[in-house]
Design an enzyme around this catalytic site. Sequence first.
Site, PDB file in Angstrom:
ATOM      1  N   TRP A 126       0.872  -1.172   0.000  1.00 56.07           N
ATOM      2  CA  TRP A 126       0.000   0.000   0.000  1.00 56.07           C
ATOM      3  C   TRP A 126       0.914   1.228   0.000  1.00 56.07           C
ATOM      4  O   TRP A 126       1.796   1.330   0.869  1.00 56.07           O
ATOM      5  CB  TRP A 126      -0.864  -0.039   1.267  1.00 56.07           C
ATOM      6  CG  TRP A 126      -1.779   1.116   1.453  1.00 56.07           C
ATOM      7  CD1 TRP A 126      -2.621   1.651   0.519  1.00 56.07           C
ATOM      8  CD2 TRP A 126      -1.961   1.870   2.647  1.00 56.07           C
ATOM      9  NE1 TRP A 126      -3.317   2.692   1.074  1.00 56.07           N
ATOM     10  CE2 TRP A 126      -2.933   2.850   2.386  1.00 56.07           C
ATOM     11  CE3 TRP A 126      -1.401   1.815   3.933  1.00 56.07           C
ATOM     12  CZ2 TRP A 126      -3.355   3.769   3.340  1.00 56.07           C
ATOM     13  CZ3 TRP A 126      -1.824   2.717   4.881  1.00 56.07           C
ATOM     14  CH2 TRP A 126      -2.784   3.680   4.581  1.00 56.07           C
ATOM     15  N   ASP A 207      -0.516  -5.574   9.835  1.00 54.79           N
ATOM     16  CA  ASP A 207      -1.518  -4.620   9.345  1.00 54.79           C
ATOM     17  C   ASP A 207      -2.732  -5.428   8.862  1.00 54.79           C
ATOM     18  O   ASP A 207      -2.640  -6.171   7.882  1.00 54.79           O
ATOM     19  CB  ASP A 207      -0.921  -3.784   8.201  1.00 54.79           C
ATOM     20  CG  ASP A 207      -1.845  -2.636   7.804  1.00 54.79           C
ATOM     21  OD1 ASP A 207      -2.983  -2.566   8.324  1.00 54.79           O
ATOM     22  OD2 ASP A 207      -1.435  -1.808   6.968  1.00 54.79           O
ATOM     23  N   LYS A 242     -13.068  -1.037   5.585  1.00 54.90           N
ATOM     24  CA  LYS A 242     -13.703  -1.911   4.582  1.00 54.90           C
ATOM     25  C   LYS A 242     -14.721  -2.846   5.224  1.00 54.90           C
ATOM     26  O   LYS A 242     -15.815  -3.015   4.703  1.00 54.90           O
ATOM     27  CB  LYS A 242     -12.660  -2.748   3.832  1.00 54.90           C
ATOM     28  CG  LYS A 242     -11.291  -2.120   3.693  1.00 54.90           C
ATOM     29  CD  LYS A 242     -11.186  -1.022   2.671  1.00 54.90           C
ATOM     30  CE  LYS A 242      -9.919  -0.228   2.921  1.00 54.90           C
ATOM     31  NZ  LYS A 242      -9.495   0.620   1.867  1.00 54.90           N
TER      32      LYS A 242
HETATM   33  C1  LMR Z   1      -6.604   1.865  -0.968  1.00 53.71           C
HETATM   34  O1  LMR Z   1      -5.569   1.208  -0.856  1.00 53.71           O
HETATM   35  O2  LMR Z   1      -7.053   2.207  -2.070  1.00 53.71           O
HETATM   36  C2  LMR Z   1      -7.379   2.257   0.256  1.00 53.71           C
HETATM   37  O3  LMR Z   1      -6.827   1.665   1.372  1.00 53.71           O
HETATM   38  C3  LMR Z   1      -7.566   3.718   0.380  1.00 53.71           C
HETATM   39  C4  LMR Z   1      -6.334   4.450   0.798  1.00 53.71           C
HETATM   40  O4  LMR Z   1      -6.363   5.076   1.855  1.00 53.71           O
HETATM   41  O5  LMR Z   1      -5.334   4.396   0.084  1.00 53.71           O
END
Ligand code: LMR
Length: 391
Positions: A126, A207, A242
């Site tokens: 992420w 996480d 989510k």
């Molecule tokens: C994502 O990965 O799209 C979501 O978790 C939203 C974000 O905060 O990036």
Amino acid sequence: MLENLSEQPADALLALIKLYAADTSSDKIDLGVGVYRDADGGTPVFAAIKAAEKRLVETQDSKSYLGPEGDMGFVNGLVPYIFGDMALAGRLDGVQTPGGTGAVRLACDLLMASGTKKIWMGTPSWPNHAQIFKAINMEVGTFEHIDIATQTLNFEGVMNAIAQASSGDALLLHGCCHNPTGADYSAEQWQQIADAIAAKGVFPLLDLAYHGLGHGFEEDSIGVRTIIKTVPEALLAYSCDKNFGMYRERVGALYVIAPNAGSLPKIMSNVYALARANWSMPPDHGGAAVRIILEDAGLTQMWLDEVGSMRARMRRVRDTLASHGKVGAVDFAAIAGQNGLFGMLPLTKEQIMMLRSEHSIYMAGSGRINIAGLTRHNIEKFAEAVRTVQK
Ligand code: LMR
């Protein structure tokens, strides 16, 4: 002085929200930011949340401060879902945080305060993980989580990173439904990771942001429970974005698993002090609504059913997509064995831009797609467009 600042790029994932909104095409497809979408493409408020919010409005008699820990009924209410019946005898405590991001940030602040300098992270991850680490000058070591070209998990990657890591380094692990690849470790691989980090003295930062969206709450906890059973101490960042659909309400928690019950109060005093300096207290509303659900058997069942139908829909989308098999460099079949909201396609930047400009299909620049953005109305168009841009 402020003029000395250099321009920063807009967050690429969040920028997609605006780009998609500005597209006037009637058959545009949003596979960008990670929000669940139902079969009609909507992201409605959970019925269980609506009912809990109604009850909250009717019964809340004060909005006076709670303290840096937030709503402990909320924090403790999630414990059985995350930790099951693990016997943690006075070693577990937690605080409410502004979203999972707040939990990751607080965890990193705590690690830095404890003397950790370096964190290991599988790539891709992420994007905000790296941004959080950078913001607090944490050194980052990376390893390959997935081989993007073959769309397969690289288990050697994490094991080699642990072998290279020094005792006291941290390791970031996605508890389930890996973001952005959907590729999770098997139960056996989790045990091997747990044994390796325990032997090396590497500190796990877990996480868990998509809990319940892979195979179910119990199944999606196997990884984190395996780690926690095997190592002396851990931190777990949790998000309700989510699995309660709370996105903009910013509902999360940080859990601390201390090496022994005696050290827990001292560790928590540091958590409270860091939270106070960061945001003082977390926002209340979302956590209180989640607490009301978890305290009520009827609302809990309603919520579990809603998450269950989300999970089932994403499985159906994965299976339909997988039935398209190999389309150029993309093997849609790999998607079936992955979990959660995301999959990662080996498309070039140019192909991703062509999907956007010529087909009004919006996906992350990394090649990540939000599985939930696909419906029976648009999935064929998507598969065909992926074929076309590779010609
Ligand atoms: C994502 O990965 O799209 C979501 O978790 C939203 C974000 O905060 O990036």
